[in-house]
Design a protein around this motif. Structure first.
Motif, PDB file in Angstrom:
ATOM      1  N   PHE A 111       2.679 -11.545   0.794  1.00 61.02           N
ATOM      2  CA  PHE A 111       2.586 -12.979   0.513  1.00 61.02           C
ATOM      3  C   PHE A 111       2.578 -13.102  -1.001  1.00 61.02           C
ATOM      4  N   ALA A 112       3.727 -13.449  -1.569  1.00 62.74           N
ATOM      5  CA  ALA A 112       3.860 -13.416  -3.026  1.00 62.74           C
ATOM      6  C   ALA A 112       5.035 -14.283  -3.460  1.00 62.74           C
ATOM      7  N   THR A 113       5.214 -14.419  -4.776  1.00 61.61           N
ATOM      8  CA  THR A 113       6.361 -15.164  -5.293  1.00 61.61           C
ATOM      9  C   THR A 113       7.639 -14.368  -5.004  1.00 61.61           C
ATOM     10  N   PRO A 114       8.789 -15.048  -4.948  1.00 60.91           N
ATOM     11  CA  PRO A 114      10.047 -14.335  -4.714  1.00 60.91           C
ATOM     12  C   PRO A 114      10.284 -13.218  -5.734  1.00 60.91           C
ATOM     13  N   ALA A 115       9.992 -13.477  -6.993  1.00 61.71           N
ATOM     14  CA  ALA A 115      10.250 -12.479  -8.031  1.00 61.71           C
ATOM     15  C   ALA A 115       9.398 -11.229  -7.792  1.00 61.71           C
ATOM     16  N   GLU A 116       8.138 -11.464  -7.414  1.00 56.70           N
ATOM     17  CA  GLU A 116       7.221 -10.356  -7.161  1.00 56.70           C
ATOM     18  C   GLU A 116       7.675  -9.524  -5.958  1.00 56.70           C
ATOM     19  N   ILE A 117       8.119 -10.211  -4.916  1.00 63.73           N
ATOM     20  CA  ILE A 117       8.571  -9.504  -3.710  1.00 63.73           C
ATOM     21  C   ILE A 117       9.776  -8.622  -4.035  1.00 63.73           C
ATOM     22  N   LEU A 118      10.697  -9.165  -4.811  1.00 69.29           N
ATOM     23  CA  LEU A 118      11.896  -8.387  -5.133  1.00 69.29           C
ATOM     24  C   LEU A 118      11.578  -7.228  -6.066  1.00 69.29           C
ATOM     25  N   ALA A 119      10.664  -7.466  -7.000  1.00 66.83           N
ATOM     26  CA  ALA A 119      10.332  -6.405  -7.953  1.00 66.83           C
ATOM     27  C   ALA A 119       9.458  -5.334  -7.301  1.00 66.83           C
ATOM     28  N   ASN A 120       8.522  -5.749  -6.463  1.00 72.03           N
ATOM     29  CA  ASN A 120       7.572  -4.807  -5.847  1.00 72.03           C
ATOM     30  C   ASN A 120       7.374  -5.085  -4.366  1.00 72.03           C
ATOM     31  N   PRO A 121       8.328  -4.687  -3.542  1.00 75.92           N
ATOM     32  CA  PRO A 121       8.129  -4.872  -2.100  1.00 75.92           C
ATOM     33  C   PRO A 121       6.850  -4.130  -1.676  1.00 75.92           C
ATOM     34  N   ALA A 122       5.956  -4.827  -0.952  1.00 77.71           N
ATOM     35  CA  ALA A 122       4.632  -4.258  -0.671  1.00 77.71           C
ATOM     36  C   ALA A 122       4.681  -3.143   0.366  1.00 77.71           C
ATOM     37  N   THR A 123       5.605  -3.232   1.314  1.00 76.49           N
ATOM     38  CA  THR A 123       5.646  -2.241   2.389  1.00 76.49           C
ATOM     39  C   THR A 123       7.095  -1.823   2.653  1.00 76.49           C
ATOM     40  N   GLU A 124       7.202  -0.754   3.441  1.00 81.81           N
ATOM     41  CA  GLU A 124       8.502  -0.279   3.896  1.00 81.81           C
ATOM     42  C   GLU A 124       9.249  -1.404   4.623  1.00 81.81           C
ATOM     43  N   PHE A 125       8.490  -2.140   5.441  1.00 82.42           N
ATOM     44  CA  PHE A 125       9.066  -3.246   6.216  1.00 82.42           C
ATOM     45  C   PHE A 125       9.724  -4.258   5.273  1.00 82.42           C
ATOM     46  N   VAL A 126       9.039  -4.597   4.192  1.00 85.30           N
ATOM     47  CA  VAL A 126       9.577  -5.587   3.251  1.00 85.30           C
ATOM     48  C   VAL A 126      10.852  -5.044   2.600  1.00 85.30           C
ATOM     49  N   SER A 127      10.815  -3.785   2.164  1.00 83.61           N
ATOM     50  CA  SER A 127      12.011  -3.184   1.548  1.00 83.61           C
ATOM     51  C   SER A 127      13.189  -3.276   2.491  1.00 83.61           C
ATOM     52  N   GLU A 128      12.935  -2.921   3.760  1.00 78.64           N
ATOM     53  CA  GLU A 128      14.032  -2.966   4.719  1.00 78.64           C
ATOM     54  C   GLU A 128      14.487  -4.388   4.989  1.00 78.64           C
ATOM     55  N   PHE A 129      13.519  -5.290   5.015  1.00 74.40           N
ATOM     56  CA  PHE A 129      13.850  -6.685   5.306  1.00 74.40           C
ATOM     57  C   PHE A 129      14.732  -7.284   4.211  1.00 74.40           C
ATOM     58  N   ILE A 130      14.384  -7.019   2.949  1.00 76.70           N
ATOM     59  CA  ILE A 130      15.242  -7.553   1.883  1.00 76.70           C
ATOM     60  C   ILE A 130      16.460  -6.660   1.679  1.00 76.70           C
ATOM     61  N   GLY A 131      16.300  -5.381   2.056  1.00 78.90           N
ATOM     62  CA  GLY A 131      17.422  -4.456   2.171  1.00 78.90           C
ATOM     63  C   GLY A 131      18.243  -4.310   0.917  1.00 78.90           C
ATOM     64  N   SER A 132      19.509  -3.960   1.121  1.00 80.10           N
ATOM     65  CA  SER A 132      20.370  -3.695  -0.022  1.00 80.10           C
ATOM     66  C   SER A 132      20.731  -5.003  -0.714  1.00 80.10           C
ATOM     67  N   GLY A 133      20.290  -6.111  -0.132  1.00 78.97           N
ATOM     68  CA  GLY A 133      20.550  -7.404  -0.761  1.00 78.97           C
ATOM     69  C   GLY A 133      19.642  -7.671  -1.946  1.00 78.97           C
ATOM     70  N   ALA A 134      18.768  -6.701  -2.286  1.00 81.62           N
ATOM     71  CA  ALA A 134      17.771  -6.980  -3.325  1.00 81.62           C
ATOM     72  C   ALA A 134      18.383  -7.452  -4.641  1.00 81.62           C
ATOM     73  N   THR A 135      19.479  -6.797  -5.061  1.00 82.82           N
ATOM     74  CA  THR A 135      20.087  -7.230  -6.320  1.00 82.82           C
ATOM     75  C   THR A 135      20.775  -8.569  -6.134  1.00 82.82           C
ATOM     76  N   LEU A 136      21.493  -8.674  -5.019  1.00 80.90           N
ATOM     77  CA  LEU A 136      22.143  -9.945  -4.744  1.00 80.90           C
ATOM     78  C   LEU A 136      21.115 -11.047  -4.574  1.00 80.90           C
ATOM     79  N   ALA A 137      19.926 -10.668  -4.079  1.00 80.38           N
ATOM     80  CA  ALA A 137      18.889 -11.684  -3.880  1.00 80.38           C
ATOM     81  C   ALA A 137      18.481 -12.327  -5.202  1.00 80.38           C
ATOM     82  N   GLN A 138      18.735 -11.615  -6.316  1.00 83.26           N
ATOM     83  CA  GLN A 138      18.499 -12.233  -7.630  1.00 83.26           C
ATOM     84  C   GLN A 138      19.249 -13.553  -7.724  1.00 83.26           C
ATOM     85  N   LEU A 139      20.397 -13.567  -7.079  1.00 80.91           N
ATOM     86  CA  LEU A 139      21.220 -14.777  -7.090  1.00 80.91           C
ATOM     87  C   LEU A 139      20.516 -15.929  -6.410  1.00 80.91           C
TER      88      LEU A 139
END
Ligand SMILES: Nc1ncnc2c1ncn2[C@@H]1O[C@H](COP(=O)(O)OP(=O)(O)O)[C@@H](O)[C@H]1O
Ligand SMILES: [Mg+2]
Length: 408
Positions: free
Chosen positions: A238-266
Motif C-alpha cells: 500500500f504505497a504511492t505508484p512511484a514507491e511501488i515501482l521503485a521498491n516492489p514489497a513482495t514477489e507477488f508485487v514484482s510479478e504483478f507489475i511484471g516486465s511492464g515496470a519501465t513502461l509503467a513509468q509512462l
C-alpha cells in the motif's frame, strides 16, 4: 476553478473528504470454506484517492462494499470520519457515501435530472435546491445541463451515462465516493477522458475517493496511493505508484507489475510534466487564405479549428484547409485530445489511435492549451530509460550500438 491542472499539483485546496479506517475487517461468505477477506487493516486519509488493484477474486469488491455496508463484515470495525459505521443505520450510511458502478447504474426510465436528484429527494430537499445542485453537478462532470437534464440514459453514450453516474453519486455532497471498476465498460479513449475528469473533480472537491480496478495502469494513474491485494484480501503493498515501482514489497508485487515496470513509468509521467508546444487556431467560417497566411508566417503546418467555446473540433493541415474557401465546421471524430492530467501512456494511445504525430492538450472542460508531439514523448521515455538502466551493461551496449548517448 481552483485546480492547477496537474495531478496532485494543488496543495491549498479544501479537503471535504473523511478518513476511512478498516480495523481487523473480515468477510466470510456463507458456504465458502475460505474467507473472501481474511483480516484487513487499512487507513485512508481524508481527501485521498486510493485505488484497490489485484487479480480477479482477491476481495476488492467485497472490501469496497463493506465500506458502505452493501456487504456486512463478519467481524472488525470500519470507522469513517471518526465514526464507527458498523453500528450506524445502513440506509442513512449509504445516503452519506457516493457509490458508482460500471455502466453508471442509472434508472433507465428516469431522466438525467431525476436520476441525479434521487438521493436529495429522499433527504427531503426542496425542488429549487435540487435543481440548482443538479445543474452544478452536470456542469462539473462536463455535461451541458441545458442539453442533457431532460434526456433519458438510453439516448446517451456509455461515457456520458458514466458522467451522470458520478454526478448522481455526488448529489448529496458525500465526503466519500466509492467506485467499482467505474470505467470498465467504455472504450479506451473515453476512459482516458473520464479518468482525467475524475482527477479534476477530485482536485476541485477534495473528497475521499476509493476506486476498484483490475488495471494496474489505471490504478497508478488515479491513485495517490495504490493498494495491491492478493487472494483473501491480503495486502501485498500500500504505497504511492512511484514507491511501488521503485521498491516492489513482495514477489507477488514484482510479478504483478511484471516486465511492464519501465513502461509503467509512462503511466505516472503526466502530460503536464513534458514540454507543450503552442498551436495556431482558427475559427469555423474564417477565410482559409487569411488563416493559411497567418499560420505560414508563424512557420506552422497545422491548425486547430476551434468551436465558439474555444474547444478544438479538428486539426487539419494547411493543405486540407486550403482546399475550401472557408474553415469548415468539420468535426473530426478521431481528433486526438488529452488533458494535462493524462499520462504519457494515454498520450501515445491517443496519437496511435488518430495516426497523428502529436496530440492536442485541453483542460478536462475542453479549453485548448497546446500540443505535445510524439517526439517529445519519445525523448522523455528515452531519458527515463537512460536513468533506469544506467547501470545495466545490456542497455549500455545497446545504446552504444545504436548510437544513443548513454547516461554514464
Ligand atoms: N455473494 C457471494 N457469495 C459467496 N462468495 C462470494 C460472493 N461474492 C464474492 N464471493 C467470493 O469472494 C471472493 C472475493 O470476491 P470479490 O470481492 O468479488 O473479488 P474481486 O472484486 O477482487 O474480483 C471470491 O472468491 C468470490 O468468489
Ligand atoms: Mg470486483
Amino acid at each position: 476553478m481552483t485546480t492547477t491542472g496537474t495531478a496532485g499539483g494543488n496543495t491549498d485546496r479544501e479537503i471535504t473528504g473523511a478518513s476511512i479506517v478498516l480495523d481487523g475487517v473480515e468477510k466470510r461468505y456463507r458456504g465458502q470454506s475460505e474467507p473472501a477477506v481474511a483480516h484487513l487493516d487499512l487507513e485512508i486519509g481524508a481527501g485521498e484517492i486510493v485505488t484497490f488493484v489485484g487479480p480477479s477474486g482477491c476481495g476488492k469488491t467485497t472490501t469496497l462494499k463493506m465500506i458502505n455496508r452493501l456487504i456486512e463484515p463478519t467481524s472488525g470495525r470500519i470507522v469513517i470520519g471518526g465514526r464507527d459505521i458498523t453500528r450506524m443505520n445502513p440506509d442513512k450510511l449509504r445516503q452519506s457515501i457516493g457509490y458508482v458502478i460500471q455502466s453508471g447504474g442509472l434508472f433507465p426510465h428516469w431522466t438525467v435530472e431525476r436520476n441525479v436528484g434521487a438521493i436529495p429527494r429522499v433527504l427531503g430537499w426542496d425542488r429549487g435546491r435540487i435543481a440548482e445542485r443538479t445543474e452544478y453537478l452536470l456542469d462539473l462532470v462536463g455535461l451541458d445541463p441545458a442539453e442533457y437534464a431532460k434526456r433519458l440514459p438510453k439516448d446517451m453514450s456509455g461515457g456520458q451515462q458514466q458522467r451522470v453516474g458520478v454526478a448522481r453519486a455526488l448529489a448529496a455532497d458525500p465526503p466519500v465516493l466509492l467506485m467499482d471498476e467505474p470505467f470498465g465498460a467504455v472504450d479506451p479513449i473515453t476512459r482516458v477522458r473520464l479518468q482525467d475528469s475524475l482527477i479534476e473533480i477530485h482536485q476541485e472537491l477534495g473528497k475521499t475517493i476509493v476506486i476498484v480496478t483490475h488495471d494496474f495502469d489505471e490504478a497508478t494513474k488515479l491513485g495517490d496511493r495504490v493498494l495491491i491485494l492478493s487472494k483473501g484480501g491480503k495486502i501485498e503493498q500500500f504505497a504511492t505508484p512511484a514507491e511501488i515501482l521503485a521498491n516492489p514489497a513482495t514477489e507477488f508485487v514484482s510479478e504483478f507489475i511484471g516486465s511492464g515496470a519501465t513502461l509503467a513509468q509512462l503511466s505516472f509521467s503526466r502530460v503536464a510534466d513534458v514540454r507543450m508546444d503552442k498551436v495556431m487556431t482558427a475559427r469555423v467560417g474564417e477565410p482559409s487564405g487569411e488563416v493559411s497566411a497567418r499560420v505560414r508566417a508563424a512557420g506552422g503546418r497545422w491548425v486547430a479549428v476551434v468551436d465558439a467555446a474555444g474547444r478544438p473540433i479538428a486539426w487539419p493541415s494547411l493543405d486540407e484547409i486550403e482546399s475550401a474557401p472557408q474553415i469548415a465546421a468539420y468535426v473530426d471524430p478521431r481528433l486526438s485530445v488529452v488533458a494535462p492530467t493524462s499520462t504519457l501512456h494515454d498520450a501515445l494511445d491517443a496519437m496511435l489511435a488518430a495516426r497523428q504525430n502529436g496530440t492536442l492538450v485541453t483542460t478536462a472542460g475542453g479549453r485548448l492549451l497546446g500540443y505535445v508531439s510524439f517526439r517529445t514523448v519519445v525523448e522523455t521515455i528515452r531519458g527515463q530509460l537512460d536513468d533506469a538502466y544506467a547501470d545495466e551493461p545490456d542497455y549500455a551496449e545497446f545504446a552504444e550500438a545504436t548510437g544513443e548517448e548513454g547516461a554514464s
